[in-house]
Design an enzyme around this catalytic site. Sequence first.
Site, PDB file in Angstrom:
ATOM      1  N   LYS A 123       0.845  -1.209   0.000  1.00 58.74           N
ATOM      2  CA  LYS A 123       0.000   0.000   0.000  1.00 58.74           C
ATOM      3  C   LYS A 123       0.876   1.252   0.000  1.00 58.74           C
ATOM      4  CE  LYS A 123      -4.328  -1.632   0.612  1.00 58.74           C
ATOM      5  NZ  LYS A 123      -5.590  -1.218   0.044  1.00 58.74           N
ATOM      6  N   GLU A 194      -5.277  -1.189   8.109  1.00 59.52           N
ATOM      7  CA  GLU A 194      -5.449  -2.012   6.914  1.00 59.52           C
ATOM      8  C   GLU A 194      -5.599  -3.480   7.267  1.00 59.52           C
ATOM      9  OE1 GLU A 194      -5.480  -0.560   3.746  1.00 59.52           O
ATOM     10  OE2 GLU A 194      -6.170  -2.540   3.138  1.00 59.52           O
ATOM     11  N   ASP A 214      -8.981   2.038   5.547  1.00 57.88           N
ATOM     12  CA  ASP A 214      -9.064   1.942   4.097  1.00 57.88           C
ATOM     13  C   ASP A 214     -10.126   0.937   3.660  1.00 57.88           C
ATOM     14  OD1 ASP A 214      -8.140   2.306   1.489  1.00 57.88           O
ATOM     15  OD2 ASP A 214      -6.805   0.577   1.656  1.00 57.88           O
ATOM     16  N   ASP A 215     -10.216  -0.182   4.354  1.00 59.10           N
ATOM     17  CA  ASP A 215     -11.155  -1.229   3.925  1.00 59.10           C
ATOM     18  C   ASP A 215     -12.600  -0.762   4.065  1.00 59.10           C
ATOM     19  OD1 ASP A 215      -9.275  -3.397   3.305  1.00 59.10           O
ATOM     20  OD2 ASP A 215      -8.715  -3.083   5.382  1.00 59.10           O
ATOM     21  N   ASN A 359     -10.551  -9.612  -3.239  1.00 57.70           N
ATOM     22  CA  ASN A 359      -9.167  -9.819  -3.683  1.00 57.70           C
ATOM     23  C   ASN A 359      -8.563 -11.012  -2.975  1.00 57.70           C
ATOM     24  OD1 ASN A 359      -9.047  -7.381  -5.248  1.00 57.70           O
ATOM     25  ND2 ASN A 359      -8.977  -6.258  -3.333  1.00 57.70           N
TER      26      ASN A 359
HETATM   27  N1  LIG Z   1     -11.775  -3.895  -4.046  1.00 54.91           N
HETATM   28  C1  LIG Z   1     -11.358  -3.308  -2.954  1.00 54.91           C
HETATM   29  O1  LIG Z   1     -10.882  -2.157  -2.981  1.00 54.91           O
HETATM   30  C2  LIG Z   1     -11.439  -4.015  -1.648  1.00 54.91           C
HETATM   31  C3  LIG Z   1     -11.754  -5.338  -1.558  1.00 54.91           C
HETATM   32  N2  LIG Z   1     -11.821  -5.961  -0.349  1.00 54.91           N
HETATM   33  C4  LIG Z   1     -12.074  -7.389  -0.338  1.00 54.91           C
HETATM   34  O2  LIG Z   1     -13.304  -7.657   0.294  1.00 54.91           O
HETATM   35  C5  LIG Z   1     -13.245  -8.951   0.866  1.00 54.91           C
HETATM   36  C6  LIG Z   1     -13.844  -8.895   2.256  1.00 54.91           C
HETATM   37  O3  LIG Z   1     -13.076  -8.050   3.091  1.00 54.91           O
HETATM   38  P1  LIG Z   1     -13.603  -7.728   4.585  1.00 54.91           P
HETATM   39  O4  LIG Z   1     -14.975  -7.180   4.552  1.00 54.91           O
HETATM   40  O5  LIG Z   1     -12.600  -6.892   5.250  1.00 54.91           O
HETATM   41  O6  LIG Z   1     -13.609  -9.188   5.204  1.00 54.91           O
HETATM   42  P2  LIG Z   1     -14.473  -9.749   6.369  1.00 54.91           P
HETATM   43  O7  LIG Z   1     -13.901 -11.060   6.721  1.00 54.91           O
HETATM   44  O8  LIG Z   1     -14.646  -8.696   7.401  1.00 54.91           O
HETATM   45  O9  LIG Z   1     -15.930  -9.979   5.706  1.00 54.91           O
HETATM   46  C7  LIG Z   1     -16.278 -11.012   4.850  1.00 54.91           C
HETATM   47  C8  LIG Z   1     -17.788 -11.084   4.826  1.00 54.91           C
HETATM   48  O10 LIG Z   1     -18.196 -12.014   3.836  1.00 54.91           O
HETATM   49  C9  LIG Z   1     -19.188 -12.852   4.412  1.00 54.91           C
HETATM   50  N3  LIG Z   1     -19.287 -14.126   3.721  1.00 54.91           N
HETATM   51  C10 LIG Z   1     -18.538 -15.248   3.858  1.00 54.91           C
HETATM   52  N4  LIG Z   1     -19.008 -16.225   3.063  1.00 54.91           N
HETATM   53  C11 LIG Z   1     -20.080 -15.709   2.420  1.00 54.91           C
HETATM   54  C12 LIG Z   1     -20.987 -16.224   1.485  1.00 54.91           C
HETATM   55  N5  LIG Z   1     -20.894 -17.472   1.059  1.00 54.91           N
HETATM   56  N6  LIG Z   1     -21.975 -15.420   1.040  1.00 54.91           N
HETATM   57  C13 LIG Z   1     -22.085 -14.138   1.468  1.00 54.91           C
HETATM   58  N7  LIG Z   1     -21.242 -13.592   2.356  1.00 54.91           N
HETATM   59  C14 LIG Z   1     -20.255 -14.367   2.825  1.00 54.91           C
HETATM   60  C15 LIG Z   1     -18.752 -13.004   5.845  1.00 54.91           C
HETATM   61  O11 LIG Z   1     -19.811 -13.507   6.625  1.00 54.91           O
HETATM   62  P3  LIG Z   1     -19.550 -14.091   8.103  1.00 54.91           P
HETATM   63  O12 LIG Z   1     -19.162 -12.915   8.942  1.00 54.91           O
HETATM   64  O13 LIG Z   1     -20.872 -14.668   8.447  1.00 54.91           O
HETATM   65  O14 LIG Z   1     -18.447 -15.080   7.968  1.00 54.91           O
HETATM   66  C16 LIG Z   1     -18.391 -11.559   6.146  1.00 54.91           C
HETATM   67  O15 LIG Z   1     -19.544 -10.819   6.416  1.00 54.91           O
HETATM   68  C17 LIG Z   1     -11.781  -9.397   0.812  1.00 54.91           C
HETATM   69  O16 LIG Z   1     -11.620 -10.325  -0.219  1.00 54.91           O
HETATM   70  C18 LIG Z   1     -11.030  -8.144   0.468  1.00 54.91           C
HETATM   71  O17 LIG Z   1      -9.897  -8.406  -0.331  1.00 54.91           O
HETATM   72  C19 LIG Z   1     -11.621  -5.288   0.826  1.00 54.91           C
HETATM   73  C20 LIG Z   1     -11.291  -3.965   0.795  1.00 54.91           C
HETATM   74  C21 LIG Z   1     -11.121  -3.241  -0.444  1.00 54.91           C
HETATM   75  C1  LIG Z   2      -7.794  -3.691  -1.595  1.00 50.05           C
HETATM   76  C2  LIG Z   2      -7.887  -3.996  -0.195  1.00 50.05           C
HETATM   77  O1  LIG Z   2      -7.693  -3.130   0.641  1.00 50.05           O
HETATM   78  C3  LIG Z   2      -8.259  -5.323   0.218  1.00 50.05           C
HETATM   79  O2  LIG Z   2      -8.537  -6.170  -0.625  1.00 50.05           O
HETATM   80  O3  LIG Z   2      -8.282  -5.559   1.428  1.00 50.05           O
HETATM   81 MG   LIG Z   3      -7.446  -3.956   2.569  1.00 48.60          MG
END
Ligand SMILES: NC(=O)C1=CN([C@@H]2O[C@H](COP(=O)(O)OP(=O)(O)OC[C@H]3O[C@@H](n4cnc5c(N)ncnc54)[C@H](OP(=O)(O)O)[C@@H]3O)[C@@H](O)[C@H]2O)C=CC1
Ligand SMILES: CC(=O)C(=O)O
Ligand SMILES: [Mg+2]
Length: 512
Positions: A123, A194, A214-215, A359
Site C-alpha cells: 500500500k 489495513e 481503508d477497507d 481480492n
Molecule cells: N476492491 C477493494 O478495494 C477491496 C476489496 N476488499 C475485499 O473484500 C473482501 C472482504 O473483506 P472484509 O470485509 O474486510 O472481510 P471480512 O472477513 O470482514 O468480511 C467477509 C464477509 O463475507 C461474508 N461471507 C462469507 N461467506 C459468504 C458467502 N458465502 N456469502 C455471502 N457472504 C459471505 C462473511 O460472513 P460471516 O461474517 O458470516 O463469515 C463476512 O460478512 C476481501 O476479499 C477483500 O480483499 C476489501 C477492501 C477493499
Molecule cells: C484492496 C484492499 O484493501 C483489500 O482487498 O483488502
Molecule cells: Mg485492505
Amino acid sequence: MTVQKRKVLERLRRLPSDIDRNSYLAEVCDNNETLFYALLVENMEYLAPIVYTPTVGQACQEFGYRFRRPRGMYLSALDKGHMHSCIGNWPQRDVQVIVVTDGSRILGLGDLGAYGMGIPIGKLALYCAAGGIAPHRVMPVCLDAGTNNEKLLKDPFYIGLVQKRLRGDAYFELVDEFLDAIRNRFPDAFVQFEDFSSDVIDFLSAAPLCVFNDDIQGTGAVTLAGLFSGLINRGLTPESLKDQRFVIAGAGSAGTGVATAILQGIMKQGLTYGEAVSKFVVVDKDGPLTVDRLGKLTKEQSVFARDDMALGMTLLDVVKQFKPTILMGLSAVGGLFTEEIVREVKVHCPQPFIFPLSNPTANAECSAEDAYRWTEGECIFASGSPFAPVTLPSGRILYPSQCNNMFIFPGIGLAASVLKLKQITDDMLYEASVAVAKSLTDDDRKAGRVYPHVNDIRHVSLNVAVAVGKKGIESGLSKAYDSTDIPHLEEILSSKMYNPTYVPLIKNADQQ
Ligand SMILES: NC(=O)C1=CN([C@@H]2O[C@H](COP(=O)(O)OP(=O)(O)OC[C@H]3O[C@@H](n4cnc5c(N)ncnc54)[C@H](OP(=O)(O)O)[C@@H]3O)[C@@H](O)[C@H]2O)C=CC1
Ligand SMILES: CC(=O)C(=O)O
Ligand SMILES: [Mg+2]
C-alpha cells in the site's frame, strides 16, 4: 537512469512469474529506491498488479520463505511496555503516513499473522508512487498479536510470534500503546488501518491522530465513484443512484463500508433514511441481515437488517426476491456469483452492475469473462483486482474496470500529510468519490470503463487530494492551511509530490 530502467524491465520480462517479479522488485527497492519508484510511476499498469493486488497476496502467503531484509517496523506483543522506545528508534524523523496491519484478514486470504506485513509495504509503495509521498516519510507497521492460522504456527520460516492471537483487553492495550507511541513521536501522522479482521476494528475514534480505515472508508468511497460514473455511462444522472437496488454479498468491514457510503450518497439526493436503507440487502455467510438477528449484528450491520427476508435464504433466493440492479461481492468467496445468479439479475435489469470486489483474483466472486458472457456483454463490470480485456464471440472487445481503494487512499494521504488534516470526515470521502468519477477521460468512457485507467492514478490521486483538501480547509480541519489557500490548492499539493529523480549529491558550481 534510462538504461537502468530498461535493464530492470528487461529482467522482469524474462522472469518466469509475477511472484518472482515481486521479489526482484523488492530487491531493486532495497538497493535503489529512486529507480524502483521511477519504474512504478512510469509503468503502473504493468507493475501495480505485481507490487499490489493480486501478487501481493501470494507475497504475503510466502513472506517467510521470501524474506530477505526487513522493511517497516515489527511490533509484537513482547514489545508491550516498550513501544515508545521502539517507535523512537525509527530512523526517519518526519514520518507522515503510516499503514498498520495486525495481519488478521489479509485481502480475502484470512489470518496471515506477521506475514501480513506485505500489505502495508504494498500500500505504501502506492502512497509514494501514486500519492507522491516521499518514501522516507512513510512507515509500514506490523502489529504482531499472534496468529490463529495453524499452518503458520507450524511453518519453519514463520517470522512472527508463535502463539495464538491476543484477544480482548490484552489486544486492545497493544493497539492503544502503539497509537500512543505514534501520537507521541509523530503527532501529525496520518495512520491507515489495513486488513484488520472486522471483529476488532474500532479504532476510528483514535483522536487526536488522523486515522483512516481503508477497507471501510476507502472501499466505500471508491465504489460510490464507480456507481456515479457507471450511471453517467448509461446516459443517466448521478441522482439516479436513488433508483437503484443493491445486493451486497459480504457484511464485513468492506461490505458494510460500501453499503454505508452508498446509503449516505443516496441520502444526499434527498431520500429519507428509511427510503434509502430499503434499497439494500446485505448478505453474509448465513444469509441476509434480518431484524431477527439484531442482537448478533454489529452496529454497522444492524442498519441494514430487514424484516422482509429470512435468515438462511441463499444469494439466489435474495436476488430472485429483491431484483437488484447492482450486485456486489465483498465476501472473499471466489466464484460466489454463479451463472444462475448473474443471469437472474439480468432478467430484471438488462444492464446491471456486476462488481465482484474481493481480492486477490482467485477470491473474486466471478471473472470478467463470465460476467460479460452471462449478461451478453451488457453488464458494467468492475473488480477489486485487475482483469484483462475480454473479446466476445462477436469480436466486440470489453474493458473491465478496477474498483480498488487504490484510487482513493493515495490522494487522501497526500491531502492529510500536506494540509495536516485533523480527521477524515464522511464529507471528505464523498468529495473523493466525486473526484474519482470526474477523473475519467473521454477515452475511458468510450471504452466503457467506470474507473480511470490505472496509468492515470497519479493524476487521479492529485484530484482526490484537492477535493479532500478543499473540504478539509472549509471544515476548519487543516492545521496548516486556511481558506485563502483554496484557489491554489492544486499547485500547493502538486508541488509537494515526490518525484523519483536522482538528486546531485554535490551542487554544481553555478548552484553554489
Ligand atoms: N476492491 C477493494 O478495494 C477491496 C476489496 N476488499 C475485499 O473484500 C473482501 C472482504 O473483506 P472484509 O470485509 O474486510 O472481510 P471480512 O472477513 O470482514 O468480511 C467477509 C464477509 O463475507 C461474508 N461471507 C462469507 N461467506 C459468504 C458467502 N458465502 N456469502 C455471502 N457472504 C459471505 C462473511 O460472513 P460471516 O461474517 O458470516 O463469515 C463476512 O460478512 C476481501 O476479499 C477483500 O480483499 C476489501 C477492501 C477493499
Ligand atoms: C484492496 C484492499 O484493501 C483489500 O482487498 O483488502
Ligand atoms: Mg485492505
